[in-house]
Design a protein around this motif. Structure first.
Motif, PDB file in Angstrom:
ATOM      1  N   ASP A 153       0.846  -1.190   0.000  1.00 45.70           N
ATOM      2  CA  ASP A 153       0.000   0.000   0.000  1.00 45.70           C
ATOM      3  C   ASP A 153       0.883   1.242   0.000  1.00 45.70           C
ATOM      4  N   GLU A 154       1.126   1.803  -1.185  1.00 44.13           N
ATOM      5  CA  GLU A 154       1.976   2.994  -1.342  1.00 44.13           C
ATOM      6  C   GLU A 154       3.278   2.848  -0.536  1.00 44.13           C
ATOM      7  N   PRO A 155       4.089   1.843  -0.849  1.00 46.27           N
ATOM      8  CA  PRO A 155       5.251   1.511  -0.016  1.00 46.27           C
ATOM      9  C   PRO A 155       6.319   2.597   0.061  1.00 46.27           C
ATOM     10  N   THR A 156       6.268   3.587  -0.836  1.00 49.70           N
ATOM     11  CA  THR A 156       7.317   4.612  -0.830  1.00 49.70           C
ATOM     12  C   THR A 156       6.793   6.010  -0.488  1.00 49.70           C
ATOM     13  N   SER A 157       5.513   6.122  -0.147  1.00 51.18           N
ATOM     14  CA  SER A 157       4.937   7.470   0.024  1.00 51.18           C
ATOM     15  C   SER A 157       5.501   8.206   1.244  1.00 51.18           C
ATOM     16  N   ALA A 158       6.059   7.460   2.207  1.00 52.95           N
ATOM     17  CA  ALA A 158       6.622   8.109   3.398  1.00 52.95           C
ATOM     18  C   ALA A 158       8.132   8.342   3.268  1.00 52.95           C
ATOM     19  N   LEU A 159       8.679   8.089   2.076  1.00 49.94           N
ATOM     20  CA  LEU A 159      10.134   8.135   1.904  1.00 49.94           C
ATOM     21  C   LEU A 159      10.561   9.264   0.967  1.00 49.94           C
ATOM     22  N   ASP A 160      11.786   9.745   1.192  1.00 54.83           N
ATOM     23  CA  ASP A 160      12.319  10.748   0.260  1.00 54.83           C
ATOM     24  C   ASP A 160      12.822  10.024  -0.999  1.00 54.83           C
ATOM     25  N   PRO A 161      13.116  10.760  -2.081  1.00 59.61           N
ATOM     26  CA  PRO A 161      13.447  10.127  -3.370  1.00 59.61           C
ATOM     27  C   PRO A 161      14.583   9.106  -3.314  1.00 59.61           C
ATOM     28  N   GLU A 162      15.623   9.422  -2.546  1.00 61.54           N
ATOM     29  CA  GLU A 162      16.767   8.504  -2.483  1.00 61.54           C
ATOM     30  C   GLU A 162      16.386   7.169  -1.847  1.00 61.54           C
ATOM     31  N   LEU A 163      15.622   7.225  -0.765  1.00 55.99           N
ATOM     32  CA  LEU A 163      15.185   6.004  -0.077  1.00 55.99           C
ATOM     33  C   LEU A 163      14.139   5.264  -0.903  1.00 55.99           C
ATOM     34  N   THR A 164      13.334   6.023  -1.647  1.00 56.86           N
ATOM     35  CA  THR A 164      12.336   5.416  -2.538  1.00 56.86           C
ATOM     36  C   THR A 164      13.019   4.479  -3.526  1.00 56.86           C
ATOM     37  N   ILE A 165      14.141   4.909  -4.080  1.00 63.41           N
ATOM     38  CA  ILE A 165      14.860   4.112  -5.081  1.00 63.41           C
ATOM     39  C   ILE A 165      15.280   2.758  -4.503  1.00 63.41           C
ATOM     40  N   GLU A 166      15.775   2.751  -3.248  1.00 64.27           N
ATOM     41  CA  GLU A 166      16.257   1.483  -2.682  1.00 64.27           C
ATOM     42  C   GLU A 166      15.099   0.509  -2.420  1.00 64.27           C
ATOM     43  N   VAL A 167      13.929   1.032  -2.031  1.00 61.43           N
ATOM     44  CA  VAL A 167      12.773   0.155  -1.785  1.00 61.43           C
ATOM     45  C   VAL A 167      12.218  -0.369  -3.114  1.00 61.43           C
ATOM     46  N   LEU A 168      12.130   0.498  -4.120  1.00 61.03           N
ATOM     47  CA  LEU A 168      11.625   0.064  -5.424  1.00 61.03           C
ATOM     48  C   LEU A 168      12.539  -0.988  -6.047  1.00 61.03           C
ATOM     49  N   LYS A 169      13.838  -0.877  -5.777  1.00 60.51           N
ATOM     50  CA  LYS A 169      14.803  -1.868  -6.282  1.00 60.51           C
ATOM     51  C   LYS A 169      14.484  -3.255  -5.709  1.00 60.51           C
ATOM     52  N   VAL A 170      14.121  -3.305  -4.433  1.00 62.76           N
ATOM     53  CA  VAL A 170      13.778  -4.569  -3.777  1.00 62.76           C
ATOM     54  C   VAL A 170      12.506  -5.157  -4.402  1.00 62.76           C
ATOM     55  N   ILE A 171      11.503  -4.303  -4.622  1.00 61.98           N
ATOM     56  CA  ILE A 171      10.241  -4.789  -5.199  1.00 61.98           C
ATOM     57  C   ILE A 171      10.457  -5.268  -6.630  1.00 61.98           C
ATOM     58  N   ARG A 172      11.307  -4.556  -7.357  1.00 66.23           N
ATOM     59  CA  ARG A 172      11.645  -4.963  -8.732  1.00 66.23           C
ATOM     60  C   ARG A 172      12.319  -6.346  -8.731  1.00 66.23           C
ATOM     61  N   GLN A 173      13.192  -6.556  -7.754  1.00 62.75           N
ATOM     62  CA  GLN A 173      13.872  -7.854  -7.624  1.00 62.75           C
ATOM     63  C   GLN A 173      12.850  -8.968  -7.360  1.00 62.75           C
TER      64      GLN A 173
END
Length: 254
Positions: free
Chosen positions: A173-193
Motif C-alpha cells: 500500500d503505497e510503499p514509498t509514500s513516506a520516503l524521500d526520493p533517495e530512499l524510494t529508489i532502494e525500496v523500489l529496487k527490492v520490489i523490482r527484484q
C-alpha cells in the motif's frame, strides 16, 4: 485457478461510497499495479482484500477458498475463524508507514509471527530471517531497533517481515509514500527484484515509471471504480479513457 478473486466489491463509510462494484482477479506470478488519484478507493480496496475492512457486498476467495460471500438475504458472511486463519497465511501486507514494533529488534520483528502464528521452529525461522536480511543488504542490522534505521531500511525490514511468512501474494500500500526520493529508489529496487523472481504482487503506487517497468497489468481507479485496465503500454503509455489521460497528464506535468 486465480490466486485472488474479488467480485462486485462494494464498500461505503456512512454516506460515502468508496468502492463501487469492483472486480479483480490475480493469477500466480502476476504483478498488478493500481494507480489513481487520492481518494479513488485504491487503499480501501487493498484493505478489503486483506480483511482490514469488511465489505458491504461481493465475493472474495484465495486459492479457491471462499473468504466472504453474500448469503440468500444479500448479507455478507465471512468464513469461520479457522478457515480465515488459513487464508491469512496466503498473503502478506506492506504498509506505507512500516508498522514495525518499536520495542522489538529487527530480527524479532521478523521472527515473531512465523513462530507465534505459524508455530514454526525458532532455529529454522531465524535461519530464513537472516537469509532474507542478507538478500536485502540488512544482515548487519539484525540486532538494531527500528528507530536506529532509516525509513528505507525500515521499509525493507517490513518487506522481509512479510516474506518471512512465505505468502503466496504480497500487497503493497503505497510503499514509498513516506520516503524521500533517495530512499524510494532502494525500496523500489527490492520490489523490482521480487518481480523478477515472479513473486505475485498487488501494488498501490504513485510511481508511474516504476509501475510501467514492473507490472504485468495496470489498473487505473477513480471514484471507487476501475476506469481502465490493461498492460502498462495500454494504460500508462496509450490510455483509451479521457479520465486516465487527464490523470497521467497532471502527473507528468508536476
Amino acid at each position: 485457478m486465480n490466486l485472488l478473486e474479488m467480485k462486485n466489491i462494494r464498500k461505503s463509510f456512512g454516506e460515502l461510497s468508496v468502492i463501487r462494484d469492483i472486480s479483480l482477479s490475480v493469477t500466480r506470478g502476476e504483478v498488478v499495479s493500481i494507480i489513481g488519484p487520492s481518494g479513488s478507493g485504491k487503499s480501501t480496496l487493498l484493505r478489503c482484500a486483506t480483511f482490514l475492512e469488511t465489505i458491504d457486498s461481493g465475493f472474495i476467495s484465495y486459492m479457491g477458498q471462499v473468504a466472504a460471500q453474500e448469503d440468500a438475504t444479500g448479507a455478507i458472511t465471512y468464513c469461520t475463524h479457522e478457515e480465515m486463519k488459513k487464508i491469512h497465511g496466503y498473503f502478506g501486507l506492506v504498509f506505507q508507514n512500516f508498522n514495525l514494533f518499536p520495542h522489538y529488534s529487527v530480527l524479532k520483528n521478523i521472527m515473531d509471527a512465523p513462530i507465534v502464528v505459524q508455530g514454526r521452529q525458532k532455529s529454522e525461522v531465524r535461519e530464513e530471517a537472516m537469509a532474507l536480511l542478507e538478500k536485502m543488504g540488512l544482515a548487519d542490522k539484525a540486532d538494531f531497533y527500528p528507530y536506529q534505521l532509516s525509513g528505507g531500511q525500515q521499509q525493507r525490514v517490513s518487506i522481509v517481515r512479510a516474506l518471512a511468512m512465505n505468502p503466496e501474494i504480497l500487497f503493497f500500500d503505497e510503499p514509498t509514500s513516506a520516503l524521500d526520493p533517495e530512499l524510494t529508489i532502494e525500496v523500489l529496487k527490492v520490489i523490482r527484484q521480487l518481480a523478477e523472481e515472479h513473486m505475485t504482487m498487488v501494488i498501490v503506487t504513485h510511481e508511474m515509471q516504476f509501475a510501467a517497468a514492473v507490472s504485468d497489468r495496470v489498473i487505473f481507479m477513480d471514484g471507487g471504480i476501475i476506469v481502465e485496465e490493461g498492460s502498462p503500454e495500454q494504460v500508462i503509455s496509450n490510455p483509451e479513457k479521457a479520465r486516465t489521460r487527464q490523470f497521467l497528464d497532471m502527473y507528468n506535468n508536476r
